[in-house]
Design an enzyme around this catalytic site. Sequence first.
Site, PDB file in Angstrom:
ATOM      1  N   ARG B 293      -9.248   8.435   2.561  1.00 66.15           N
ATOM      2  CA  ARG B 293      -8.310   8.487   3.693  1.00 66.15           C
ATOM      3  C   ARG B 293      -7.735   9.898   3.737  1.00 66.15           C
ATOM      4  O   ARG B 293      -7.049  10.316   2.798  1.00 66.15           O
ATOM      5  CB  ARG B 293      -7.213   7.431   3.483  1.00 66.15           C
ATOM      6  CG  ARG B 293      -5.905   7.739   4.166  1.00 66.15           C
ATOM      7  CD  ARG B 293      -5.003   6.546   4.286  1.00 66.15           C
ATOM      8  NE  ARG B 293      -4.451   6.022   3.038  1.00 66.15           N
ATOM      9  CZ  ARG B 293      -3.515   6.637   2.307  1.00 66.15           C
ATOM     10  NH1 ARG B 293      -3.040   7.817   2.664  1.00 66.15           N
ATOM     11  NH2 ARG B 293      -3.065   6.077   1.192  1.00 66.15           N
ATOM     12  N   HIS B 297      -0.972   7.157   4.711  1.00 67.29           N
ATOM     13  CA  HIS B 297      -1.206   5.723   4.968  1.00 67.29           C
ATOM     14  C   HIS B 297      -0.816   5.365   6.408  1.00 67.29           C
ATOM     15  O   HIS B 297      -1.600   4.791   7.157  1.00 67.29           O
ATOM     16  CB  HIS B 297      -0.402   4.906   3.959  1.00 67.29           C
ATOM     17  CG  HIS B 297      -0.414   3.433   4.202  1.00 67.29           C
ATOM     18  ND1 HIS B 297      -1.550   2.674   4.050  1.00 67.29           N
ATOM     19  CD2 HIS B 297       0.573   2.586   4.595  1.00 67.29           C
ATOM     20  CE1 HIS B 297      -1.265   1.406   4.344  1.00 67.29           C
ATOM     21  NE2 HIS B 297       0.011   1.328   4.670  1.00 67.29           N
ATOM     22  N   TYR B 306       1.917  11.579  -3.971  1.00 68.99           N
ATOM     23  CA  TYR B 306       1.007  10.930  -4.925  1.00 68.99           C
ATOM     24  C   TYR B 306      -0.389  11.545  -4.979  1.00 68.99           C
ATOM     25  O   TYR B 306      -1.223  11.088  -5.742  1.00 68.99           O
ATOM     26  CB  TYR B 306       0.914   9.428  -4.638  1.00 68.99           C
ATOM     27  CG  TYR B 306       0.538   9.065  -3.211  1.00 68.99           C
ATOM     28  CD1 TYR B 306      -0.791   9.032  -2.807  1.00 68.99           C
ATOM     29  CD2 TYR B 306       1.522   8.768  -2.257  1.00 68.99           C
ATOM     30  CE1 TYR B 306      -1.139   8.696  -1.510  1.00 68.99           C
ATOM     31  CE2 TYR B 306       1.188   8.432  -0.958  1.00 68.99           C
ATOM     32  CZ  TYR B 306      -0.149   8.394  -0.587  1.00 68.99           C
ATOM     33  OH  TYR B 306      -0.477   8.088   0.694  1.00 68.99           O
TER      34      TYR B 306
HETATM   35  C1  LIG Z   1      -0.158  -9.370   1.302  1.00 62.27           C
HETATM   36  C2  LIG Z   1       0.314  -7.973   1.580  1.00 62.27           C
HETATM   37  N1  LIG Z   1       1.027  -7.300   0.654  1.00 62.27           N
HETATM   38  C3  LIG Z   1       1.490  -6.062   0.916  1.00 62.27           C
HETATM   39  C4  LIG Z   1       1.238  -5.462   2.116  1.00 62.27           C
HETATM   40  C5  LIG Z   1       1.807  -4.080   2.429  1.00 62.27           C
HETATM   41  N2  LIG Z   1       0.692  -3.091   2.468  1.00 62.27           N
HETATM   42  C6  LIG Z   1       0.163  -2.709   3.642  1.00 62.27           C
HETATM   43  S1  LIG Z   1      -1.126  -1.712   3.458  1.00 62.27           S
HETATM   44  C7  LIG Z   1      -1.003  -1.722   1.790  1.00 62.27           C
HETATM   45  C8  LIG Z   1      -2.008  -0.979   0.963  1.00 62.27           C
HETATM   46  C9  LIG Z   1      -3.390  -1.483   1.191  1.00 62.27           C
HETATM   47  O1  LIG Z   1      -4.329  -0.679   0.573  1.00 62.27           O
HETATM   48  P1  LIG Z   1      -5.870  -0.882   0.735  1.00 62.27           P
HETATM   49  O2  LIG Z   1      -6.225  -2.329   0.633  1.00 62.27           O
HETATM   50  O3  LIG Z   1      -6.544   0.036  -0.217  1.00 62.27           O
HETATM   51  O4  LIG Z   1      -6.204  -0.476   2.234  1.00 62.27           O
HETATM   52  P2  LIG Z   1      -5.958   0.899   2.979  1.00 62.27           P
HETATM   53  O5  LIG Z   1      -4.556   0.867   3.550  1.00 62.27           O
HETATM   54  O6  LIG Z   1      -6.144   1.984   1.986  1.00 62.27           O
HETATM   55  O7  LIG Z   1      -6.959   0.932   4.061  1.00 62.27           O
HETATM   56  C10 LIG Z   1       0.073  -2.513   1.392  1.00 62.27           C
HETATM   57  C11 LIG Z   1       0.497  -2.700  -0.010  1.00 62.27           C
HETATM   58  C12 LIG Z   1       0.477  -6.188   3.050  1.00 62.27           C
HETATM   59  N3  LIG Z   1       0.159  -5.690   4.242  1.00 62.27           N
HETATM   60  N4  LIG Z   1       0.031  -7.424   2.766  1.00 62.27           N
END
Ligand SMILES: Cc1ncc(C[n+]2csc(CCOP(=O)(O)OP(=O)(O)O)c2C)c(N)n1
Lengths: 364, 398
Positions: B293, B297, B306
Site C-alpha cells: 500500500r 491506510h 510506522y
Molecule cells: C472486525 C474489524 N476489526 C477492526 C476493524 C478496523 N480496521 C479497519 S481496516 C483495518 C486493518 C486491516 O488490514 P488488512 O486486512 O491488512 O487490510 P488493508 O487495510 O491493508 O487493505 C482495521 C483494523 C474492522 N474494520 N473490522
Amino acid sequence: MSTATTTTKSTKQSTVTFAAALNAALADEMADNDMVVVCGEDVGTLGGVFRITEGLTQQFGESRCFDTPLAESGIAGTAVGMALGGARPVIEMQFDAFAYPAFEQIASHIAKMRNRTKGRAPLPITIRVPYGGGIGGVEHHCDSSESYYAHTPGLKVYTPATVSDAYLMLRAAIRLDDPVVFMEPKKLYWTKSEVSLEELRAEFEARWAKVESARDQGEAWARASVARTGDDVTLVTYGPSVVTCLAAAEAAAQEGRSVEVVDLRTINPLDEDTVAASVEKTGRAVVVAEPQGFASVASELVARIQQRCFHSLAAPVLRVTGFDIPYPAPMLEKYHLPNVDRILDAIDDLQWDETALRSPEGVR
Amino acid sequence: MRVTAEQDADRTTTEVPWAEQSAQSFGITIEDYLLPTHGRIQLISPEGALLPVEEQGSTPGHEYPMPDHETLLNAYRQLVIGRRVNDQNHALVRQGRMAVYPSSHGQEASEVAAALCLDARDWLFPTYRDTVAVLARGVAPLDVMTSFRGDWHCGYDPIEHRTAAQSTPLTTQLLHAVGLAQAARLKGEDTVVLGMVGDGGTSEGDFHEALNFAAVFKLPVIFFVQNNKYAISVPIAKQTAAPSIAHKAVGYGVAGERVDGNDLAALLAVLGRAVSLCREGGGPFLVEADTYRMQAHTNADDATRYRHDEEVAEWQHKDPLKRMRSYLTEANVLNDDVETEITEAAENVARGLREAMSVQPELHPLELFDHVYTVQTPQLAAQRAQLAEELEREGAGS
Ligand SMILES: Cc1ncc(C[n+]2csc(CCOP(=O)(O)OP(=O)(O)O)c2C)c(N)n1
C-alpha cells in the site's frame, strides 16, 4: 402445497409435541420450496441435539439439510451468501449462548444487508435459537438472549409459546423476506397439545391464503395473542414465561383475582395495540420475562405501557424478570427464574388499595 | 516430486479427491500441489522484461503461461483507470469533498486481476479497499463512491452486478463468498466466487472458518489475499509466523499460491488458472498477492509513524503500472495513440467523479425508514411520522 401432507410420519397423531410441530414446519417448508436449506451443527444424521431436524436429511438429501463444521460465525456467515444467491437458509444455533460467536455476522450483516443496499438485497434467513432456562442445563446452555436481537434493527424476533404457534410461526418465518431470529423456548420442546398436524397445515394454508401479498404474509403472525382473559390485571409475557404466567393466573383466580395473560408471540414486530388494549381494560400490568431485567425487552415493554396507558393505570407497571446475574448453575436456577409466587407477589404489589401500597423493597 | 504408489500408501491425511485429481493432472504429489512454490510467481520483472522460465519462481506443476496481448492490454486499461480513480479520490478527500477513501494505490494490479479473472456469471466479494476491483467489474463509478461520500452505505445493486457490498467488518465477507457458492451449487450453476481480504484480515477467525467450510464442502471459492504488508500500522510479522499466508492453505486441504501482486501478467495467469480449476470442481484456492500500500491506510492515518520512506521508495520501483506499460510498449502492443486514448478514458472517469462530488447529494431522510423491513413496523412508522413532521417544521421555518 399438496406435497406437504406427505412429509412427516406423525400426521395422524392427535397429540403433537412442540418439537414435532417445529420439525413438521421445517419439513413442510422444505417440501414447498426447493431453495429452503437447513444447516447447522449435528442437524443432519443426528437430527439436532433436540431432534428438531430429525429425518430431514433422509427425506430431502444432504444438499438440503446438512451438518456444517463446528463454527457459528461460519454458519451465520455462509447463510448470508446463500441468501444472496437465492436460497432461504434456516440455520440452527445449538444453544442460545453458543450463538454469540455468530453475533458479528448477525448484527453486522444479516440485520443490515437490506438496509445498506436500499432493499435490493434482502436476506431471507431464519436463525433458530433454542433459548431459556428451566431445563437444568450446565453453563452456557440456558441464556435468554432475545434482548440482544431485539435491540438490533433489521432483525425480526419471533418466539412461539404454544404447539400451534411453533408450527405456524416457523413456517411464516421461513417465508418472510426479512431475517428472523426464531427463539425456541427449550423448556417447552416436550410440551404436548391436542392438535393434529393436518389441522395445523390446514390452518396455515387458510391463513396464508387470506393475506394478499407476500409482504403481508409474514406479518399475519406478528400479532400478540390473549392467552387467557381477565379483568383485574394484565400479565404481559412471551416464550417460556407464558406457561408460568398462565399458572400464576390460575392461582390468582383461586384468590379471587381475574388475570389476563398477553403472549407477545413476536418481540419485533411488537404488537403494542393488543398490549395497550388489555392494560387499558384491566388498569394494571406486570411484565414477566426470564432474562435479566436491566436494559431488556421487559424494560422496553414497561416504558411503552407507561407511555401509552398512563391515564388508565391504577398502579405503576411492575416487572418480574431474572436477576441481573450471569445465568446460575442448575441447582440455583430456581432462585433466578420468574416463578408463580413472584408473579403473585408482584400482583399483590399493584397498589390494590392505599393500605396495601408498598415499594418493591417492602418499605412503604 | 512424482507420485509413487508407496508415497501414496503412506499418506495419513483425509481424502481430498478434488485436489488429488488436480495434483495428478500436474504429475505431482498432493502436498506439492497444495503448497505454494518457493518464493512467488512472477512473469514480468519490475523493469518490464519477460522473465526467463527459470526466474519465474515456478516449481513443477506450478508453471503458468503468459496471458495473451489482448488480455493484457484490456487489463492495462483498467489499471490506468484504477490508478486515476485512486488518485482522484485521494485528492477529493483532501479537499473535503469525500468523507473517507481507503486507496489501493500501488495495489491496482491485484484489484484489476481480481475482477478480470471472473466472468459475468461469477461473484466478487470485496472489502472497503477494493473499489478499483468493483469498478473493473463494471459498476458505475459514482455508485461505487456513494459509500465514501457518505450518502448511503452501498450505492449499487449487489445482485445485478454479482458483486457484494464492500465489507467494512474484516473478513466476514469470505464466509458470504462460501455461502454464495453453496447456493450456486444448489441451483446447479457453475459460478466461481472470489473473496478478497487483506493480510490483517487473515488473522480473524472468519478466515479460518471460511477456508475450512469451503474445503469441507469442496466449493469453487478463490480466497484472494492482498498482502500489502500493513494492517493500518501493524506489520505482517505481527499477523502471522507462517512462512507466507499462502502456506496456510495446505492445513485446510486447499491449494495455495503466492504471486507477485504488482505483476499484472502473473496475477492474471495464476487467478485465471484458479478460476478454471474451480469451475471444473478443483477448488477452493488461496492466492496471496505480494504487494504494497503506497499511501496511508486512509486520510485519518499517519503512515510515517510506522514505516520508513526507504521502504516506500523501494516499492515505488516495483510499481505495477510502470511495469506493465514498459512491457506492452516493448511488445509493440502499446503506442502513443493507444496510450492517449486510455489516458483520456481515465480522465473522463476522474472528471465525472470530480463533477459529481462537487454537487451536494440529494438526501431523502424519510428513506431512512424504508429499507429496514419488508413492512414497516408500527414503531418505525411512528418514528417516520415524527421525522416527517420535524422536516416540515424546518421547511416552514426556513
Ligand atoms: C472486525 C474489524 N476489526 C477492526 C476493524 C478496523 N480496521 C479497519 S481496516 C483495518 C486493518 C486491516 O488490514 P488488512 O486486512 O491488512 O487490510 P488493508 O487495510 O491493508 O487493505 C482495521 C483494523 C474492522 N474494520 N473490522
